[in-house]
Scaffold this active site. Structure first.
Site, PDB file in Angstrom:
ATOM      1  N   ASN A 288      -8.012   1.517  -5.542  1.00  0.00           N
ATOM      2  CA  ASN A 288      -8.430   1.154  -6.870  1.00  0.00           C
ATOM      3  C   ASN A 288      -9.293  -0.250  -6.851  1.00  0.00           C
ATOM      4  OD1 ASN A 288      -6.031  -0.227  -6.118  1.00  0.00           O
ATOM      5  ND2 ASN A 288      -5.497  -0.262  -8.374  1.00  0.00           N
TER       6      ASN A 288
ATOM      7  N   GLU B  43       2.952  -4.656  -2.186  1.00  0.00           N
ATOM      8  CA  GLU B  43       2.715  -4.585  -3.360  1.00  0.00           C
ATOM      9  C   GLU B  43       2.500  -3.081  -3.972  1.00  0.00           C
ATOM     10  OE1 GLU B  43       2.264  -7.266  -5.123  1.00  0.00           O
ATOM     11  OE2 GLU B  43       1.449  -8.910  -3.627  1.00  0.00           O
TER      12      GLU B  43
ATOM     13  N   CYS C 261      -2.873  -1.521 -10.923  1.00  0.00           N
ATOM     14  CA  CYS C 261      -1.382  -1.607 -10.922  1.00  0.00           C
ATOM     15  C   CYS C 261      -0.565  -2.183 -11.845  1.00  0.00           C
ATOM     16  CB  CYS C 261      -1.030  -2.224  -9.301  1.00  0.00           C
ATOM     17  SG  CYS C 261      -1.854  -3.598  -9.167  1.00  0.00           S
TER      18      CYS C 261
ATOM     19  N   GLU D 163       1.052 -12.204  -3.507  1.00  0.00           N
ATOM     20  CA  GLU D 163      -0.473 -12.523  -2.994  1.00  0.00           C
ATOM     21  C   GLU D 163      -1.187 -13.240  -3.767  1.00  0.00           C
ATOM     22  OE1 GLU D 163      -1.638  -8.249  -2.251  1.00  0.00           O
ATOM     23  OE2 GLU D 163      -1.349  -9.095   0.072  1.00  0.00           O
TER      24      GLU D 163
HETATM   25  P1  NAD Z   1      -1.188   5.208  -1.649  1.00  0.00           P
HETATM   26  O1  NAD Z   1      -0.102   4.777  -1.515  1.00  0.00           O
HETATM   27  O2  NAD Z   1      -1.459   6.570  -1.595  1.00  0.00           O
HETATM   28  O3  NAD Z   1      -2.264   4.741  -0.353  1.00  0.00           O
HETATM   29  C1  NAD Z   1      -2.432   3.484  -0.267  1.00  0.00           C
HETATM   30  C2  NAD Z   1      -3.024   3.196   1.281  1.00  0.00           C
HETATM   31  O4  NAD Z   1      -1.834   3.593   2.171  1.00  0.00           O
HETATM   32  C3  NAD Z   1      -4.064   4.226   1.627  1.00  0.00           C
HETATM   33  O5  NAD Z   1      -4.909   3.213   2.632  1.00  0.00           O
HETATM   34  C4  NAD Z   1      -3.493   4.980   2.531  1.00  0.00           C
HETATM   35  O6  NAD Z   1      -4.318   5.975   3.550  1.00  0.00           O
HETATM   36  C5  NAD Z   1      -2.241   4.517   2.991  1.00  0.00           C
HETATM   37  N1  NAD Z   1      -1.157   5.427   3.615  1.00  0.00           N
HETATM   38  C6  NAD Z   1      -0.817   6.634   2.801  1.00  0.00           C
HETATM   39  N2  NAD Z   1       0.342   7.158   3.549  1.00  0.00           N
HETATM   40  C7  NAD Z   1       0.802   6.077   4.456  1.00  0.00           C
HETATM   41  C8  NAD Z   1       1.747   6.313   5.495  1.00  0.00           C
HETATM   42  N3  NAD Z   1       2.659   6.920   5.592  1.00  0.00           N
HETATM   43  N4  NAD Z   1       1.795   5.099   6.185  1.00  0.00           N
HETATM   44  C9  NAD Z   1       0.953   4.075   6.293  1.00  0.00           C
HETATM   45  N5  NAD Z   1      -0.131   4.103   5.317  1.00  0.00           N
HETATM   46  C10 NAD Z   1      -0.308   5.136   4.432  1.00  0.00           C
HETATM   47  O7  NAD Z   1      -1.766   4.688  -2.731  1.00  0.00           O
HETATM   48  P2  NAD Z   1      -3.089   4.629  -3.494  1.00  0.00           P
HETATM   49  O8  NAD Z   1      -3.348   5.869  -4.209  1.00  0.00           O
HETATM   50  O9  NAD Z   1      -4.348   4.418  -2.768  1.00  0.00           O
HETATM   51  O10 NAD Z   1      -3.567   3.459  -4.567  1.00  0.00           O
HETATM   52  C11 NAD Z   1      -2.654   3.673  -5.988  1.00  0.00           C
HETATM   53  C12 NAD Z   1      -1.205   2.674  -5.804  1.00  0.00           C
HETATM   54  O11 NAD Z   1      -1.517   1.422  -5.292  1.00  0.00           O
HETATM   55  C13 NAD Z   1      -0.629   2.593  -7.210  1.00  0.00           C
HETATM   56  O12 NAD Z   1       0.652   3.108  -7.148  1.00  0.00           O
HETATM   57  C14 NAD Z   1      -0.802   1.085  -7.546  1.00  0.00           C
HETATM   58  O13 NAD Z   1      -0.092   0.938  -8.373  1.00  0.00           O
HETATM   59  C15 NAD Z   1      -0.876   0.640  -6.333  1.00  0.00           C
HETATM   60  N6  NAD Z   1      -1.453  -0.716  -6.214  1.00  0.00           N
HETATM   61  C16 NAD Z   1      -0.710  -1.755  -6.297  1.00  0.00           C
HETATM   62  C17 NAD Z   1      -1.280  -3.053  -6.434  1.00  0.00           C
HETATM   63  C18 NAD Z   1      -0.264  -4.379  -6.397  1.00  0.00           C
HETATM   64  O14 NAD Z   1      -0.765  -5.348  -6.054  1.00  0.00           O
HETATM   65  N7  NAD Z   1       0.834  -4.236  -6.724  1.00  0.00           N
HETATM   66  C19 NAD Z   1      -2.553  -3.413  -6.463  1.00  0.00           C
HETATM   67  C20 NAD Z   1      -3.432  -2.042  -6.441  1.00  0.00           C
HETATM   68  C21 NAD Z   1      -2.857  -0.907  -6.267  1.00  0.00           C
END
Ligand code: NAD
Length: 507
Positions: A168, A266, A300, A478
């Site tokens: 995102n 996060e 997020c 962060e």
């Molecule tokens: P996601 O969890 O699907 O993927 C995030 C990352 O993790 C990607 O690079 C993905 O390839 C990797 N990943 C997926 N499965 C994995 C595994 N088993 N082991 C290790 N890595 C793995 O999330 P997304 O759909 O890319 O992003 C959206 C989510 O991120 C939402 O829930 C959002 O709230 C969250 N987010 C949180 C923050 C924060 O600061 N709290 C900031 C931005 C986004």
């Protein structure tokens, strides 16, 4: 930096853009040993933007070993802190020079509006400047000891860090992670999201151009479940910094525990936005709109649960819905566009699934609630900004993170009621309060179970503000000075300076 033959350059609107992006390992652009690539898309148009090298476990191993070698035997962590600081400032300076390119590529690969991309790239630059300054003043301390003993805390970089990034905020999330880690002297292996890998790869190149030695920053796009997993369980990785969804975060935490890696998580959110009867109506409407629709709701800390006091509910909602309907969706490069596209067809279907489930459970779709067709972008993924009213706290759309331009709205009757409902979630990332009563603002801010409280303020963070969650939104902060400690170990050095030797056993 060597360039592989496949990384040909093409020019579009005066900015260099490639049709293929390689991984970066040990300072070099390299393609996967297996030759595997994947397509990355322009989601606004639903078109392939470029091919990207797809890292295998073998490539991930190379990246970890490059980072390990750079950390164990390289010069980066041994540089005087002032020198590391200068390199971070140089990264920021090059990013400024390449601002237009970074913005363009981010818009093309994420479908976000150019205005949102500009803000995020600018903040990414400021992150490097922030940590260039912060690391200089970040030091250990001398501790009070009994006479004859001298003890100090020595801060040392934690080692090799795997940094896993969501789609995102592709560049900003990379900057939030890389800047404090390398400022602290760590080496990193960055795994960008497969949907949006390009700007993180460009940032890695900029790090080298600015003087970061090879092996300190490596970037390997690829499958989360394959190479993400590989990094999380690797014995030579000391820390995992993850930003992404809560289910993936839980999985990572469990797997990282096998080698007791340090973790920072996060995660997702379902943040409340509370509008009290004494709020400045104009500011509250404008701030609440931004709170949910910024980045097309794919944020997020999106304030996706709105609580409005019953005395002003009708007036507030009339204005909120009217302004929601005025928001412009369309060409992400048009400066007048407020909302860009959704990242993918899958994500659009997830969003629509929540809207349909709310409808089925008896909620009212006050506006929006369906896919939108945009002229010239017919194959892209677009969804109308959506307001759902008449909801109950148990509905799926109220409880779960939707991650799209959809807000659910409830009425409340008093302060206690608002706090109780705001906290009725397993998440705890952001929150916003709209009131002109300062005492109430402070009282409520201190009772909300969230890492971030915005008071009469539409923005959640600047470099320097701690960013992170309570409860299932994760842990670790962060973007702030304290982040440096997440990339450092505190070593206690205890010495004895008495003239008489100590003989504790007395033998
Ligand atoms: P996601 O969890 O699907 O993927 C995030 C990352 O993790 C990607 O690079 C993905 O390839 C990797 N990943 C997926 N499965 C994995 C595994 N088993 N082991 C290790 N890595 C793995 O999330 P997304 O759909 O890319 O992003 C959206 C989510 O991120 C939402 O829930 C959002 O709230 C969250 N987010 C949180 C923050 C924060 O600061 N709290 C900031 C931005 C986004």
């Amino acid at each position: 930096m060597t360039q592989t033959a496949s990384a040909d350059l093409i020019t579009e609107t005066g900015v260099m853009k490639r049709s293929h992006y390689s991984m970066i390992i040990n300072g070099k652009r390299v393609d996967s040993r297996s030759g595997e690539v994947f397509d990355t898309y322009n989601p606004a148009k639903g078109e392939v933007l470029a091919t990207v090298a797809k890292a295998s476990e073998e490539d991930a191993e190379k990246a970890v070993q490059a980072a390990r070698e750079a950390f164990d035997h390289g010069k980066w962590r041994k540089y005087p802190v002032g020198k590391r600081s200068r390199v971070l400032n140089e990264i920021a300076a090059i990013m400024r020079k390449r601002f237009k390119e970074l913005v363009e590529v981010e818009v093309l690969n994420s479908g976000k509006s150019v205005g949102a991309a500009q803000v995020q790239i600018n903040q990414s630059i400021e992150d490097f400047e922030f940590y260039a300054g912060a690391i200089v003043g970040h030091r250990g301390h001398v501790n009070n000891m009994p006479n004859g003993f001298f003890n100090y805390t020595h801060k040392e970089p934690v080692g090799v860090c795997a940094q896993i990034i969501p789609w995102n905020y592709p560049l900003m999330m990379a900057a939030w992670k890389i800047a404090p880690a390398i400022a602290a002297g760590c080496s990193v292996v960055v795994k960008p999201a497969s949907l949006t890998p390009i700007t993180a790869l460009i940032l890695n190149e900029i790090c080298h151009e600015a003087g970061v030695p090879e092996g300190v920053v490596n970037t390997i796009p690829g499958s989360g479940s394959v190479i993400g997993d590989y990094l999380v369980t690797h014995k030579d990785v000391n820390k995992v910094a993850f930003t992404g969804s809560t289910p993936t975060g839980k999985d990572i935490m469990a797997k990282a525990s096998s080698t007791l890696k340090r973790t920072t998580l996060e995660l997702g959110g379902k943040s409340p936005n509370i509008v009290f009867a004494d709020a400045d109506m104009e500011a509250a409407v404008a701030g609440s709109l931004f709170g949910i629709y910024f980045n097309t709701g794919q944020s997020c800390e999106a304030r996706s649960r709105m609580f409005v006091h019953e005395d002003i509910y009708d007036e507030f909602m009339e204005q909120f819905i009217e302004k929601t309907e005025k928001l412009q969706l369309g060409d992400p490069f048009d400066k007048g566009t407020h909302l860009g596209s959704i990242i993918s067809r899958d994500q659009l279907e997830v969003i629509d699934g929540y809207v349909q489930s709310a409808k089925k459970e008896g909620a009212t779709i006050a506006t929006g609630g369906k896919e939108k067709k945009i002229e010239g972008f017919e194959n892209g993924h677009w969804y109308e900004p959506t307001v759902i009213t008449n909801v109950t706290p148990d509905m799926k759309a109220v409880r779960e993170e939707i991650f799209g331009p959809v807000v659910v709205v409830e009425k409340f009757s008093d302060e206690k009621d608002a706090i109780k409902r705001a906290n009725d979630t397993e998440y705890g990332l952001g929150s916003a309060i709209w009131t002109t009563n300062q005492a109430r603002a402070t009282r409520v801010a201190h009772q909300i179970e969230a890492g971030i409280v915005m008071v009469n303020c539409p923005f959640s963070a600047f470099p320097g503000t701690p960013f992170g969650g309570y409860k299932e939104s994760g842990y670790g902060r962060e973007l702030c000075v304290e982040t440096l400690d997440l990339y450092m170990e505190d070593k206690s050095v205890l010495s004895y300076y008495g003239a008489k030797p100590l003989n504790p056993f007395g033998v």
